[in-house]
Motif scaffolding. Sequence first.
Motif, PDB file in Angstrom:
ATOM      1  N   PHE A   1      -1.517   3.848  -2.127  1.00  0.00           N
ATOM      2  CA  PHE A   1      -2.783   2.873  -2.459  1.00  0.00           C
ATOM      3  C   PHE A   1      -3.145   2.319  -1.153  1.00  0.00           C
ATOM      4  O   PHE A   1      -4.217   1.890  -0.957  1.00  0.00           O
ATOM      5  CB  PHE A   1      -2.183   2.060  -3.613  1.00  0.00           C
ATOM      6  CG  PHE A   1      -3.191   0.888  -3.834  1.00  0.00           C
ATOM      7  CD1 PHE A   1      -4.459   1.504  -4.648  1.00  0.00           C
ATOM      8  CD2 PHE A   1      -3.106  -0.229  -3.707  1.00  0.00           C
ATOM      9  CE1 PHE A   1      -5.393   0.465  -4.933  1.00  0.00           C
ATOM     10  CE2 PHE A   1      -4.072  -1.158  -4.203  1.00  0.00           C
ATOM     11  CZ  PHE A   1      -5.128  -0.958  -4.870  1.00  0.00           C
TER      12      PHE A   1
ATOM     13  N   VAL B   1      -9.504   3.294  -7.265  1.00  0.00           N
ATOM     14  CA  VAL B   1      -8.965   1.943  -7.042  1.00  0.00           C
ATOM     15  C   VAL B   1      -8.887   1.140  -8.204  1.00  0.00           C
ATOM     16  O   VAL B   1      -7.908   0.572  -8.800  1.00  0.00           O
ATOM     17  CB  VAL B   1      -9.493   1.092  -5.955  1.00  0.00           C
ATOM     18  CG1 VAL B   1      -9.230  -0.201  -5.695  1.00  0.00           C
ATOM     19  CG2 VAL B   1      -9.202   1.669  -4.632  1.00  0.00           C
TER      20      VAL B   1
ATOM     21  N   ILE C   1      -6.359   2.213 -10.604  1.00  0.00           N
ATOM     22  CA  ILE C   1      -4.883   1.827 -10.224  1.00  0.00           C
ATOM     23  C   ILE C   1      -4.951   0.410 -10.818  1.00  0.00           C
ATOM     24  O   ILE C   1      -3.896   0.105 -11.496  1.00  0.00           O
ATOM     25  CB  ILE C   1      -4.657   2.075  -8.795  1.00  0.00           C
ATOM     26  CG1 ILE C   1      -4.524   3.575  -8.551  1.00  0.00           C
ATOM     27  CG2 ILE C   1      -3.413   1.392  -8.481  1.00  0.00           C
ATOM     28  CD1 ILE C   1      -4.623   3.813  -7.051  1.00  0.00           C
TER      29      ILE C   1
END
Length: 295
Positions: free
Chosen positions: A49, A260, A263
């Motif tokens: 990430f 993103v 997540i």
Amino acid sequence: MFGYVRPILDRLDEGQRDAYQSAYCGLCHTLGKRHGFLARFTLQYDFTFLAILFTAEGAGDAVLCRRCPAHPFHKPRPCLCGPKMDAAADQSIILTYHKLSDDVEDHGAVTSLPYRVLRRLFRGSYHRAAQAQPAFDAQVREGLARLRQMEEAWSAELDRVADAFAGILRSAATAFPEDSPIGRVLGELLYHLGRWIYLIDAWDDLDEDEKSGRYNPLNARFQGCAREERDYLDTTAVHSARLAGAAANLMDLGSWTPIVENILYLGLPSVQGAVLDGRWKEMRKTRRKPHERSL
């Protein structure tokens, strides 16, 4: 690190899964290239990430096909490579080394032996990474010293202790110029994400810390009755996750936006629910890695 910051792969389309895999495999390749084969074993979702956030606003990164050492008879896999992936790999090694040092401090002379051995094996990689990222290494050292001081005092000030850990993760934004807008926004995102990680990990470690007599910030804050404060932890962790999402909305993430968002808005709540309900350790055993699907 911890492995909490991961996507819900089934909620990504094929192109998005391929993009995430290119970052995951690219970080693995970069770790091996810069720090040797052993460094590949430090690969984590959390670091992936971080690499995605770096490359989303970075320049000069490219997708190259590389053969996977874990699957030598498969066709070469797309790997995202470039200067920002190098920075993410270096920072992941620095964090791994300091985490091993923290584990050594947390365990006795006998039980700390595996961590001492691993720390020695990573010493050369750490020094190379620290030379490449001196500002980050210095801030991590400072933050960990502050955190260690509060832990040794069995601090009951949960917000201050969580702030110390969150500040460590925020320092990863030193990969960008200090006065750049992306550096400031990324720092805010990583700060709130770091706070979320610390709180979730503290709950996840409750049983183990109680058995070993180690410090746990939740038990210190609630005087041994942390499990009765589940709703409090749930609320404050959700607040941190939302602030991380708000910071992400200020970034120009381009094609990484849906990954993103997956997540932050799906992955974090799923992990948080599993940790609070006691399902996390079993879930980790059954969750597949990005490459564990038919291509």
